[in-house]
Write an enzyme that holds these catalytic residues in place. Structure first.
Site, short mmCIF file in Angstrom:
data_model
loop_
_atom_site.label_atom_id
_atom_site.label_comp_id
_atom_site.label_asym_id
_atom_site.label_seq_id
_atom_site.Cartn_x
_atom_site.Cartn_y
_atom_site.Cartn_z
N ARG A 24 0.78 -1.21 -0.09
CA ARG A 24 -0.07 -0.22 -0.01
C ARG A 24 0.76 1.27 -0.16
O ARG A 24 2.09 1.14 0.41
CB ARG A 24 -1.19 -0.14 1.07
CG ARG A 24 -0.39 -0.10 2.56
CD ARG A 24 -1.02 -0.04 3.63
NE ARG A 24 -0.36 0.37 5.06
CZ ARG A 24 -0.92 1.01 6.01
NH1 ARG A 24 -1.95 1.53 5.66
NH2 ARG A 24 -0.31 1.09 7.18
N THR A 134 12.28 3.00 9.15
CA THR A 134 11.79 2.56 7.75
C THR A 134 12.11 3.20 6.58
O THR A 134 11.89 4.60 6.71
CB THR A 134 10.20 2.11 7.82
OG1 THR A 134 10.24 1.30 8.85
CG2 THR A 134 9.73 1.41 6.60
N GLU A 217 11.92 -10.14 6.58
CA GLU A 217 10.75 -9.98 7.00
C GLU A 217 9.67 -10.59 6.02
O GLU A 217 9.25 -9.92 5.04
CB GLU A 217 10.09 -8.87 7.83
CG GLU A 217 8.76 -8.95 8.78
CD GLU A 217 8.98 -7.54 9.43
OE1 GLU A 217 9.92 -7.08 9.85
OE2 GLU A 217 7.87 -7.21 9.36
N LYS A 266 2.86 -7.55 16.61
CA LYS A 266 2.41 -6.04 16.71
C LYS A 266 0.92 -5.96 17.45
O LYS A 266 0.09 -7.04 17.26
CB LYS A 266 2.09 -5.88 15.14
CG LYS A 266 3.23 -5.51 14.35
CD LYS A 266 2.85 -4.92 12.85
CE LYS A 266 4.23 -5.07 12.12
NZ LYS A 266 4.02 -4.85 10.51
MG MG Z 1 6.37 -6.36 8.03
#
Ligand code: MG
Length: 357
Positions: A24, A134, A217, A266
């Site tokens: 996204r 990030t 990941e 998370k």
């Molecule tokens: Mg991730």
């Protein structure tokens, strides 16, 4: 102290830069901020960030679920918080981010009732929290300049978003490593963007070229546990589950299948601190390290993740940079940042003074 009601409000926060992953592209985020009211003067704060492509939740669905949960836990005593968290998790299935917002507000209240920071309630401070930063998926040139800028402002671990064309991803990583040097730790996150064979191809080519990455990941689709195991068995780099890991049950399945080398926990996926601690315990029993991450979330929910991370030895990697992408903090107090370090307010609970919107 008894719960008398729950309020929620949707707050939209523009991002300082566009955030792009294999899944996204976003310029602003919505946060559903929750306030649990009690018959005392204490209130509990929490927040959820809807990410429909990952959790299936929207701001409207979260608001509706919170209202439903509020009716289910109204009248319950904060001192019996195990009961509240059991009810929270059983009164409605799914809706994990809505549950996370209420869960952290309950923990906030419990810690406030004891007048201690939340991390103390959960186990005490076991480590400093230094987050990675990030780098959105983009042209190699933009990713290099972004990486250099972040390193200059005090970060020393990059989390590079990949998961597009495997050839281009390898080129991106090679150029970034050449630009920043081999002493900088690089994590990569494909956000389900590769097939298992593509991921193995990328991993082997990175190894052949001497490009060092700390971990890979979620290389493959969330439902592809076999694919995760195939990648883990065929690349030298540790493979971490993110979108494949929502619940403690997922954690058990991943452990049983030997599918990954680590977990990215998370709160928005697992329903909050209560379930996150179960996942962390499963990881510890299986000798798997954990990273704590977040969706694109504001300071309130990331504060809850940081308090949890600080209190658990098995959580040793931190990906809690989302608030740094937010143009403002919708609350006062809570966490702040000093370069890469997450700093806690010297206050009870999550340390949040008020929601400013
Ligand atoms: Mg991730």
């Amino acid at each position: 102290m008894q719960i008398t009601g729950i309020k929620s409000q949707v707050v939209s926060v523009p991002l300082v830069t566009t955030f792009r992953t294999a899944l996204r592209t976003v310029d602003r985020i919505e946060n559903v901020i929750v306030t649990i009211l009690t018959d005392s003067d204490l209130v509990g704060f929490g927040s959820a960030a809807p990410v429909a492509v990952i959790t299936g939740e929207t701001a409207a669905s979260i608001t509706g679920a919170i209202e439903y949960i509020g009716d289910s836990i109204s009248g319950m005593k904060i001192g019996s918080w195990e009961n509240i968290l059991q009810r929270l998790n059983s009164c409605i299935i799914g809706n994990m981010s809505a549950k996370a917002a209420v869960d952290m507000a309950v923990y906030d209240l419990v810690a406030k009732s004891l007048d201690i920071p939340l991390y103390q309630l959960l186990g005490g401070m076991s480590s400093d929290i230094n987050t990675d930063i990030t780098i959105s998926i983009d042209t190699p040139e933009k990713m290099i300049s972004e990486s250099r800028e972040k390193l200059a402002s005090g970060f020393d671990i990059l989390k590079i978003k990949v998961g597009g064309d495997p050839e281009l991803d390898i080129r991106r990583l090679q150029l970034i490593q050449e630009a920043v040097g081999r002493q900088i730790r690089i994590r990569i996150d494909a956000n389900q963007g590769w097939s298992a064979k593509e991921a193995v191809g990328v991993g082997r080519e990175l190894e052949r070229r001497g490009i060092l990455i700390e971990l890979m990941e979620q290389p493959v689709a969330a439902s592809d546990f076999e694919g995760l195991r195939y990648v883990r068995d065929n690349v030298v780099f540790p493979v971490y589950a993110d979108e494949s890991l929502f619940s403690p049950g997922d954690a058990l399945r991943l452990v049983k299948m030997n599918a990954v080398d680590g977990f990215n926990i998370k709160l928005m996926k697992c329903g909050g601190i209560y379930n996150a601690m179960k996942i962390a315990a499963i990881a510890e029993a299986a000798a798997l390290p954990c990273m704590i991450g977040s969706m694109m979330e504001c300071h309130i929910s990331v504060a809850a993740a940081a308090h949890l991370a600080a209190s658990r030895a098995v959580i040793s990697r931190y990906d809690l940079d989302a608030p740094l992408f937010c143009s403002r903090n919708p609350a006062s107090g809570g966490i702040s940042y000093s370069g890469a370090q997450v700093c806690f307010a010297d206050a009870a609970g999550l340390g949040i003074e008020e929601v400013t919107g």
